[in-house]
Design a protein around this motif. Structure first.
Motif, PDB file in Angstrom:
ATOM      1  N   ASN A 124     -12.924  -7.745  -1.534  1.00  0.00           N
ATOM      2  CA  ASN A 124     -12.652  -8.412  -0.253  1.00  0.00           C
ATOM      3  C   ASN A 124     -12.018  -9.792  -0.474  1.00  0.00           C
ATOM      4  OD1 ASN A 124     -13.760  -6.365   1.473  1.00  0.00           O
ATOM      5  ND2 ASN A 124     -15.803  -7.056   0.853  1.00  0.00           N
TER       6      ASN A 124
ATOM      7  N   ASP B 261       0.838  -1.206   0.000  1.00  0.00           N
ATOM      8  CA  ASP B 261       0.000   0.000   0.000  1.00  0.00           C
ATOM      9  C   ASP B 261       0.869   1.251   0.000  1.00  0.00           C
ATOM     10  OD1 ASP B 261      -2.518  -1.133  -0.109  1.00  0.00           O
ATOM     11  OD2 ASP B 261      -2.682  -1.332   2.060  1.00  0.00           O
TER      12      ASP B 261
ATOM     13  N   LYS C 185      -8.823  -6.025  -3.506  1.00  0.00           N
ATOM     14  CA  LYS C 185      -9.151  -5.447  -2.200  1.00  0.00           C
ATOM     15  C   LYS C 185     -10.615  -5.042  -2.130  1.00  0.00           C
ATOM     16  CE  LYS C 185      -6.356  -2.323  -0.541  1.00  0.00           C
ATOM     17  NZ  LYS C 185      -5.411  -1.174  -0.532  1.00  0.00           N
ATOM     18  N   GLU C 186     -11.128  -4.417  -3.179  1.00  0.00           N
ATOM     19  CA  GLU C 186     -12.529  -3.980  -3.159  1.00  0.00           C
ATOM     20  C   GLU C 186     -13.489  -5.173  -3.190  1.00  0.00           C
ATOM     21  OE1 GLU C 186     -15.462  -0.576  -5.048  1.00  0.00           O
ATOM     22  OE2 GLU C 186     -13.395  -0.748  -5.734  1.00  0.00           O
TER      23      GLU C 186
ATOM     24  N   ARG D 212      -4.409  -5.571  -7.727  1.00  0.00           N
ATOM     25  CA  ARG D 212      -4.432  -5.698  -6.268  1.00  0.00           C
ATOM     26  C   ARG D 212      -5.512  -4.813  -5.659  1.00  0.00           C
ATOM     27  NH1 ARG D 212      -1.786  -3.220  -1.882  1.00  0.00           N
ATOM     28  NH2 ARG D 212      -1.446  -4.661  -0.127  1.00  0.00           N
ATOM     29  N   GLU D 213      -5.695  -3.598  -6.187  1.00  0.00           N
ATOM     30  CA  GLU D 213      -6.748  -2.717  -5.685  1.00  0.00           C
ATOM     31  C   GLU D 213      -8.134  -3.310  -5.977  1.00  0.00           C
ATOM     32  OE1 GLU D 213      -6.344   0.084  -3.857  1.00  0.00           O
ATOM     33  OE2 GLU D 213      -4.211  -0.450  -3.873  1.00  0.00           O
TER      34      GLU D 213
ATOM     35  N   GLU E  57      -8.208 -11.875  -1.138  1.00  0.00           N
ATOM     36  CA  GLU E  57      -6.762 -11.773  -0.983  1.00  0.00           C
ATOM     37  C   GLU E  57      -6.108 -11.724  -2.360  1.00  0.00           C
ATOM     38  OE1 GLU E  57      -3.004 -14.093   1.173  1.00  0.00           O
ATOM     39  OE2 GLU E  57      -5.069 -14.750   1.506  1.00  0.00           O
TER      40      GLU E  57
END
Length: 342
Positions: A229, A128, A226-227, A222-223, A231
């Motif tokens: 939820n 991040d 993340k949204e 990767r983003e 891995e």
């Protein structure tokens, strides 16, 4: 006696609408930008020797959410912050691409390092922090989209990606009864993908087109994970939105540094209808004063492959026509490539 069909009961042909969402950085005024997009498409149709009566194109404009004033084509001072250095320029038939783009070379090297870093996904590295560090300095719009708030109206602050996405959401909802071709350029492809996946699952898009897209970059994937939820897993494919019902074409130029990962086919799995991204490499012919920009939207829009997709959409021609048209345009493409090497 034949039964009369009332006009209200007849099956009406859906109106066709092309929706274009632009990419990062400041832009000229919306009306001018739309005019140039339309000119690019007409130019491409003429070069590809294809004829359509007309087409409708609307622009999802969000640059004003990031920048207080648009670029001004009347400003001649190149040092002025609102100077427009890359307006629409028609293709002159001679494509040189002789100037080395130092920014592209830098971005290529940076992308290689970042890809290695994000692909390995080291547990001891704060990815991040790396993402924020890079985007806040090089692609600020992307940093704001994922990390900051912006003004929604008046002095009301709201999460930036929610405000930006809402522009496209409103456009899609207003036109949900039409047949839609959604063309998304650069960062606009991230916004469009996010909207289709999360915000408007019941609004069908016949054609989803990504041009100069960074959706294949590990740091962007990767983003998205993340949204969702989920891995982050470099070996796992992301979903294709279920509301893409016809095609997803991903057009890229090998010299486009922003779409450094050209292939989306190995990053996104097909939806339940069997539709996933189809990668098509094109030659982006945009250049001004002898300097090429392989990422420019105008060059993508007039490329024969893009024009074939637009022609297919507008005319409702039979499936497979796009591939046939691309084949017919091969001679033109080879001429362009020959001019690049000479």
């Amino acid at each position: 006696m034949r039964k009369r069909i009332l006009p209200s009961l007849r099956k009406r042909k859906k109106e066709h609408l092309i929706i274009f969402i632009h990419g990062l950085a400041n832009k000229p005024p919306k009306d001018l930008l739309r005019k140039w997009y339309i000119k690019s498409i007409w130019e491409g149709l003429k070069m590809s020797r294809l004829t359509v009566d007309s087409f409708e194109l609307e622009v999802v404009y969000w640059a004003d959410l990031m920048y207080p004033k648009p670029l001004d084509p009347n400003i001649k001072d190149k040092k002025h912050p609102l100077y427009l250095d890359e307006p629409y320029i028609p293709f002159d038939g001679k494509f040189r691409r002789t100037t080395t783009n130092k920014k592209k070379t830098f971005l290529d090297r940076l992308e290689e390092k970042l890809e290695t870093l994000f692909m390995k996904n080291y547990r001891w590295i704060n990815l991040d922090y790396i993402f924020d560090l890079i985007t806040s300095r090089i692609v600020k719009d992307l940093y704001i989209y994922y990390r900051k708030t912006i003004k929604k109206e008046g002095d009301i602050e709201e999460v930036a990606r929610k405000v930006i996405r809402n522009r496209l959401i409103k456009k899609l909802r207003r036109n949900k009864h039409k047949k839609i071709m959604l063309i998304s350029h650069s960062m606009g492809s991230i916004i469009a993908y996010d909207v289709l996946l999360h915000a408007v699952p019941n609004i069908e898009v016949d054609y989803f087109v990504t041009i100069g897209s960074p959706l294949g970059l590990p740091m962007i994937k990767r983003e998205i994970f993340k949204e969702l939820n989920m891995e982050f897993d470099v070996n796992k494919k992301l979903p294709t939105p279920e509301n893409i019902i016809g095609h997803w074409y991903n057009f890229s130029d090998s010299n486009d540094a922003i779409s450094a990962d050209k292939s989306l086919e190995d990053d996104y799995k097909a939806n339940e209808k069997g539709i996933g991204p189809k990668d098509v490499e094109i030659v982006n012919t945009y250049e001004i004063n002898g300097v090429a920009n392989a990422h420019k939207s105008f060059g993508y829009l007039r490329a024969p492959e893009m024009i074939a997709a637009i022609y297919h959409f507008v005319t409702d021609k039979e499936p497979g026509l796009i591939e046939n048209l691309i084949s017919k345009c091969k001679e033109y493409i080879e001429e362009v490539i020959e001019n690049v090497t000479n």
